[in-house]
Design a protein around this motif. Structure first.
Motif, PDB file in Angstrom:
ATOM      1  N   HIS A 142       0.855  -1.187   0.000  1.00  0.00           N
ATOM      2  CA  HIS A 142       0.000   0.000   0.000  1.00  0.00           C
ATOM      3  C   HIS A 142       0.887   1.232   0.000  1.00  0.00           C
ATOM      4  CE1 HIS A 142      -2.994   3.006   1.112  1.00  0.00           C
ATOM      5  NE2 HIS A 142      -3.953   2.090   0.999  1.00  0.00           N
ATOM      6  N   TRP A 143       0.513   2.208  -0.811  1.00  0.00           N
ATOM      7  CA  TRP A 143       1.372   3.388  -0.982  1.00  0.00           C
ATOM      8  C   TRP A 143       1.553   4.194   0.302  1.00  0.00           C
ATOM      9  CZ3 TRP A 143      -3.604   2.992  -2.917  1.00  0.00           C
ATOM     10  CH2 TRP A 143      -4.544   3.921  -2.460  1.00  0.00           C
ATOM     11  N   LEU A 144       0.562   4.213   1.174  1.00  0.00           N
ATOM     12  CA  LEU A 144       0.704   4.968   2.413  1.00  0.00           C
ATOM     13  C   LEU A 144       1.696   4.306   3.361  1.00  0.00           C
ATOM     14  CD1 LEU A 144      -2.991   6.071   3.117  1.00  0.00           C
ATOM     15  CD2 LEU A 144      -1.115   7.454   2.200  1.00  0.00           C
ATOM     16  N   ALA A 145       1.769   2.983   3.333  1.00  0.00           N
ATOM     17  CA  ALA A 145       2.771   2.275   4.133  1.00  0.00           C
ATOM     18  C   ALA A 145       4.170   2.565   3.601  1.00  0.00           C
ATOM     19  CB  ALA A 145       2.492   0.779   4.115  1.00  0.00           C
TER      20      ALA A 145
ATOM     21  N   ALA B  28      -1.737  -2.130   9.031  1.00  0.00           N
ATOM     22  CA  ALA B  28      -2.791  -2.631   9.920  1.00  0.00           C
ATOM     23  C   ALA B  28      -4.009  -1.719   9.937  1.00  0.00           C
ATOM     24  CB  ALA B  28      -2.244  -2.793  11.338  1.00  0.00           C
ATOM     25  N   VAL B  29      -3.845  -0.488   9.473  1.00  0.00           N
ATOM     26  CA  VAL B  29      -4.957   0.466   9.418  1.00  0.00           C
ATOM     27  C   VAL B  29      -5.562   0.535   8.020  1.00  0.00           C
ATOM     28  CG1 VAL B  29      -5.621   2.888   9.730  1.00  0.00           C
ATOM     29  CG2 VAL B  29      -3.971   1.837  11.291  1.00  0.00           C
ATOM     30  N   VAL B  30      -4.713   0.684   7.004  1.00  0.00           N
ATOM     31  CA  VAL B  30      -5.202   0.999   5.658  1.00  0.00           C
ATOM     32  C   VAL B  30      -5.521  -0.232   4.819  1.00  0.00           C
ATOM     33  CG1 VAL B  30      -3.970   3.197   5.676  1.00  0.00           C
ATOM     34  CG2 VAL B  30      -2.877   1.190   4.639  1.00  0.00           C
ATOM     35  N   GLU B  31      -5.137  -1.424   5.262  1.00  0.00           N
ATOM     36  CA  GLU B  31      -5.517  -2.664   4.580  1.00  0.00           C
ATOM     37  C   GLU B  31      -6.296  -3.566   5.540  1.00  0.00           C
ATOM     38  OE1 GLU B  31      -3.356  -4.601   1.478  1.00  0.00           O
ATOM     39  OE2 GLU B  31      -1.563  -3.442   1.950  1.00  0.00           O
ATOM     40  N   PRO B  32      -7.452  -3.098   6.042  1.00  0.00           N
ATOM     41  CA  PRO B  32      -8.200  -3.891   7.034  1.00  0.00           C
ATOM     42  C   PRO B  32      -8.780  -5.169   6.459  1.00  0.00           C
ATOM     43  CG  PRO B  32      -9.542  -2.066   6.257  1.00  0.00           C
ATOM     44  CD  PRO B  32      -8.170  -1.860   5.681  1.00  0.00           C
TER      45      PRO B  32
ATOM     46  N   VAL C  98      -9.409   1.620  -0.080  1.00  0.00           N
ATOM     47  CA  VAL C  98      -9.040   0.989  -1.345  1.00  0.00           C
ATOM     48  C   VAL C  98     -10.178   0.103  -1.833  1.00  0.00           C
ATOM     49  CG1 VAL C  98      -6.568   1.091  -0.877  1.00  0.00           C
ATOM     50  CG2 VAL C  98      -7.875  -0.920  -0.165  1.00  0.00           C
ATOM     51  N   ALA C  99     -10.135  -0.230  -3.117  1.00  0.00           N
ATOM     52  CA  ALA C  99     -11.253  -0.924  -3.751  1.00  0.00           C
ATOM     53  C   ALA C  99     -11.512  -2.299  -3.134  1.00  0.00           C
ATOM     54  CB  ALA C  99     -10.984  -1.058  -5.254  1.00  0.00           C
ATOM     55  N   ASP C 100     -10.440  -3.059  -2.846  1.00  0.00           N
ATOM     56  CA  ASP C 100     -10.646  -4.393  -2.292  1.00  0.00           C
ATOM     57  C   ASP C 100     -11.305  -4.342  -0.913  1.00  0.00           C
ATOM     58  OD1 ASP C 100      -9.667  -5.686  -4.492  1.00  0.00           O
ATOM     59  OD2 ASP C 100      -7.665  -6.028  -3.672  1.00  0.00           O
ATOM     60  N   ALA C 101     -10.930  -3.345  -0.110  1.00  0.00           N
ATOM     61  CA  ALA C 101     -11.549  -3.199   1.206  1.00  0.00           C
ATOM     62  C   ALA C 101     -13.017  -2.805   1.073  1.00  0.00           C
ATOM     63  CB  ALA C 101     -10.789  -2.174   2.039  1.00  0.00           C
ATOM     64  N   ALA C 102     -13.309  -1.889   0.148  1.00  0.00           N
ATOM     65  CA  ALA C 102     -14.698  -1.483  -0.074  1.00  0.00           C
ATOM     66  C   ALA C 102     -15.535  -2.676  -0.531  1.00  0.00           C
ATOM     67  CB  ALA C 102     -14.759  -0.362  -1.112  1.00  0.00           C
ATOM     68  N   ARG C 103     -14.967  -3.489  -1.407  1.00  0.00           N
ATOM     69  CA  ARG C 103     -15.673  -4.673  -1.898  1.00  0.00           C
ATOM     70  C   ARG C 103     -15.945  -5.647  -0.754  1.00  0.00           C
ATOM     71  NH1 ARG C 103     -12.033  -6.101  -5.211  1.00  0.00           N
ATOM     72  NH2 ARG C 103     -12.727  -4.622  -6.803  1.00  0.00           N
TER      73      ARG C 103
ATOM     74  N   VAL D 158       5.801 -10.099   6.005  1.00  0.00           N
ATOM     75  CA  VAL D 158       4.465 -10.379   5.487  1.00  0.00           C
ATOM     76  C   VAL D 158       3.512 -10.452   6.678  1.00  0.00           C
ATOM     77  CG1 VAL D 158       3.005 -11.967   4.185  1.00  0.00           C
ATOM     78  CG2 VAL D 158       5.380 -11.637   3.501  1.00  0.00           C
ATOM     79  N   PRO D 159       2.804  -9.351   6.966  1.00  0.00           N
ATOM     80  CA  PRO D 159       1.758  -9.390   7.997  1.00  0.00           C
ATOM     81  C   PRO D 159       0.429  -9.817   7.402  1.00  0.00           C
ATOM     82  CG  PRO D 159       2.121  -7.131   7.290  1.00  0.00           C
ATOM     83  CD  PRO D 159       3.055  -7.994   6.468  1.00  0.00           C
ATOM     84  N   SER D 160      -0.393 -10.476   8.188  1.00  0.00           N
ATOM     85  CA  SER D 160      -1.682 -10.954   7.700  1.00  0.00           C
ATOM     86  C   SER D 160      -2.562 -11.274   8.898  1.00  0.00           C
ATOM     87  CB  SER D 160      -1.469 -12.195   6.821  1.00  0.00           C
ATOM     88  OG  SER D 160      -2.671 -12.600   6.222  1.00  0.00           O
ATOM     89  N   GLY D 161      -3.745 -11.798   8.622  1.00  0.00           N
ATOM     90  CA  GLY D 161      -4.646 -12.220   9.689  1.00  0.00           C
ATOM     91  C   GLY D 161      -5.329 -11.053  10.374  1.00  0.00           C
ATOM     92  N   GLY D 162      -6.411 -11.351  11.039  1.00  0.00           N
ATOM     93  CA  GLY D 162      -7.180 -10.299  11.690  1.00  0.00           C
ATOM     94  C   GLY D 162      -7.845  -9.382  10.686  1.00  0.00           C
ATOM     95  N   TRP D 163      -8.152  -9.929   9.501  1.00  0.00           N
ATOM     96  CA  TRP D 163      -8.835  -9.136   8.483  1.00  0.00           C
ATOM     97  C   TRP D 163     -10.305  -8.997   8.818  1.00  0.00           C
ATOM     98  CZ3 TRP D 163      -5.772 -13.391   6.405  1.00  0.00           C
ATOM     99  CH2 TRP D 163      -6.438 -14.620   6.381  1.00  0.00           C
ATOM    100  N   LEU D 164     -10.985  -8.107   8.137  1.00  0.00           N
ATOM    101  CA  LEU D 164     -12.317  -7.691   8.581  1.00  0.00           C
ATOM    102  C   LEU D 164     -13.379  -8.778   8.460  1.00  0.00           C
ATOM    103  CD1 LEU D 164     -14.170  -6.931   5.841  1.00  0.00           C
ATOM    104  CD2 LEU D 164     -12.635  -4.975   5.809  1.00  0.00           C
ATOM    105  N   LYS D 165     -13.161  -9.801   7.624  1.00  0.00           N
ATOM    106  CA  LYS D 165     -14.161 -10.884   7.578  1.00  0.00           C
ATOM    107  C   LYS D 165     -13.707 -12.126   8.337  1.00  0.00           C
ATOM    108  CE  LYS D 165     -13.342 -13.374   3.159  1.00  0.00           C
ATOM    109  NZ  LYS D 165     -13.767 -14.741   3.377  1.00  0.00           N
TER     110      LYS D 165
END
Length: 605
Positions: A19-22, A48-52, A146-151, A429-436
């Protein structure tokens, strides 16, 4: 080849993230006098904020670091273990044959926060406030969605509006509507949690390390652990179609410390590639390299049928061993050593024949009985709607139903890579704890991860469920030395496919002399031959998926070699390969980010 951004070169530092902000946060930290480790932590907290939709503070992380001054390459394991109450008997009593891919049952100790702090304390120079300020700002004042988060939010809106009300509070507006791409998103509860962690550290006074330690205690023994302990005892709907409470307890968090481990490595040509241990799929990369080291890949057209065939067959052999032998077991390093032994590799390489092996078996190791569990899926509930189909898929990505059922779309994760002018390298590579994954924890502003779903509910396997055992993660960053000197850090989102896509990009650099940017934007391919790590553990035997414009000749050639070849549009797979290099003999660093998804960004100075 699709024309991409220019090759980026600089002398001060290089950052590439998903992500560009990171990326911007990482470069700002370098500009403020921080080193590569400080910059990676700052970028990680922003992710962790901008790619929930892909990660969060309740998730996990795998980090490979090269410390230039000591010359050591190490792995920081931010993969938390399963709770003490997570036993085979408990899940059997619930009538489950697989650990669900969503909800509270698969939650592990959240390891990402501890991993970032361990790297900051041991290798960094900045304070916790320094590296968390940007993340807090984006949570408090907002960031464009971002689009993927909105989707993802739109797809899960019915669940958030009903069963997971705390997620609705975080992601939906007051009328229950989902945001759209580009909306300015604010997460006040998450901002409060992050500010409180910084303040808890500073309240301890003293030096930087003491403050970092105090923040760690606030998370794992203090207010965060207390909120998690109180929350997981409540039942919530999960992918089984039933309501289950979780097993994670405050004492599980209080008893966990972040391990730093010696990396595993192999030589390939003039390179020495370093990966994490068999509690991850990282050694798959090493096994593939060892197999391919005995093959002159430059004899074949890059991206041609014979080239794809050999890489695919090597992947199938390595992943067969992952399924049978990898896990968080005491003799894990010895197992990988046996798999990488010259005689073993030579015997396995001989199995790469002129046509596809329909069902390659795993390596038989002396004194060990490897096996691949054959678990039936959990009973299917009678809920038939898009959001529930998405919930049943343990990956974070939201995809159309047809693609979801066919397992055509990979899961997403996050990546950050950093190099500084001293020669320090970080790939994370961080992952997990995503919104779904599970409901947002009220008062904290983040959900827990679901990595436990990757474990097997059978006894006797290295990746069998056991209290205190780390689930075998797909997170797999890489660091490579060249002629003994720090050279390359790289990683990508992509679940099980990470160690195929990054291998293809690495070989593009190592064997074919491509620039970093060229290597990130090559047409990618992968096999889905082995069972997926994520619920519902789908597989497509003998299948290779290739990014290609309609190319009948390539598909025909692959099918003649025995592969079930599937073509998808160019640049449509989930790879967002991020790469950076340490200073070369001229003092120049480089950075590149794959252009798929129009989200990853590289930056140099």
């Amino acid at each position: 080849m699709i024309a991409g951004p220019p090759d980026l070169l600089g002398t001060h530092g290089a950052v590439s993230a998903s992500h560009w902000l990171a990326t911007a946060a990482g470069m700002a930290t370098l500009n403020d006098g921080g080193n590569a480790f400080d910059a990676a932590v700052a970028a990680g907290f922003v992710l962790a904020v901008v790619e929930p939709h892909s990660n969060g503070l309740g998730g996990d992380a795998c980090i490979v670091v090269h410390h230039a001054r000591s010359g050591r390459t190490s792995v920081i394991s931010g993969q938390g273990p399963m709770p003490a109450a997570a036993t085979l008997a408990h899940f059997q009593d619930l009538g489950l044959t697989q650990i669900p891919g969503s909800g509270l049952l698969p939650a592990t100790v959240p390891g990402a926060f501890g991993a970032w702090l361990r790297m900051l304390a041991d290798f960094g120079t900045k304070s916790l406030r320094d590296v968390m300020t940007d993340a807090v700002g984006y949570a408090e004042r907002g960031h464009p969605l971002v689009a993927d988060a909105a989707r993802a939010i739109s797809s899960m809106r019915p669940l958030f509006a009903g069963e997971w009300a705390s997620s609705g509070v975080m992601y939906l507006d007051a009328a229950g509507n989902a945001p759209v791409t580009g909306d300015l998103m604010r997460y006040p509860e998450l901002a409060y949690t992050m500010r409180r962690l910084v303040e808890a550290g500073e309240a301890a006074g003293g030096d930087r390390e003491r403050q970092i330690g105090a923040a760690h205690r606030a998370f794992y023994q203090g207010f965060v652990a207390e909120a998690i302990d109180a929350f997981v005892g409540q039942p919530f709907l999960d992918s089984t179609g039933r309501h289950h409470s979780g097993l994670l307890a405050g004492q599980d968090m209080a008893g966990w410390t972040v391990p730093i481990e010696e990396s595993l490595s192999v030589r390939y040509r003039e390179f020495e590639v370093h990966k994490s241990g068999p509690w991850s799929q990282g050694p798959v990369f090493l096994q593939q390299l060892a197999l391919l080291a005995g093959i002159d890949l430059t004899m074949y057209d890059f991206g041609g049928a014979e080239y794809i065939h050999r890489l695919t067959e090597a992947a199938k052999l390595a992943f067969a061993d992952r399924e049978a032998h990898y896990g968080d077991v005491p003799d894990g390093r010895e197992i990988i050593g046996a798999l990488l032994a010259q005689d073993t590799v030579a015997a396995r390489r001989a199995l790469i024949g002129p046509t596809s092996a329909v069902d390659p078996v795993h390596t038989e190791l002396p004194g060990r009985t490897g096996f691949v569990p054959d678990m039936k899926p959990n009973p299917m509930p009678s809920i038939d709607c898009d959001w529930f189909l998405q919930l049943q898929n343990g990956l974070p990505t939201i995809v159309p139903q047809a693609a979801l059922r066919a397992s055509l779309k990979p899961g997403d994760t996050c990546t950050v890579t950093v190099a500084d002018r001293e020669g320090n390298l970080v790939a994370a590579v961080p992952s997990g704890g995503w919104l779904k994954s599970s409901p947002v924890i009220p008062g904290l502003g983040f959900p827990l991860g679901t990595r436990g779903q990757t474990m097997w509910l059978v006894p006797g396997h290295p990746n069998s469920l056991a209290p205190g055992r780390r689930p075998r993660t797909t997170l797999s960053p890489s660091v490579a030395l060249r002629d003994g000197k720090p050279y390359l850090a790289f990683g990508t989102p992509g679940g099980d496919r990470q160690d195929q896509w990054t291998l293809e990009s690495f070989l593009a650099v190592a064997d074919f002399g491509m620039s970093l940017q060229q290597a990130t934007d090559i047409p990618h391919f992968h096999t889905d031959h082995v069972p997926a790590s994520f619920s519902p553990r789908a597989r497509r035997r003998n299948t290779v998926v290739i990014e290609s414009a309609p190319d009948a000749a390539l598909l025909t050639a692959l099918k003649a070699l025995g592969h079930n070849a599937v073509s998808v549009p160019p640049m449509s797979l989930g790879a967002k390969v991020c790469m950076v290099t340490a200073p070369d003999s001229r003092g120049l660093l480089a950075a590149a980010a794959g252009t798929r998804g129009r989200q990853a960004q590289a930056m140099v100075r």
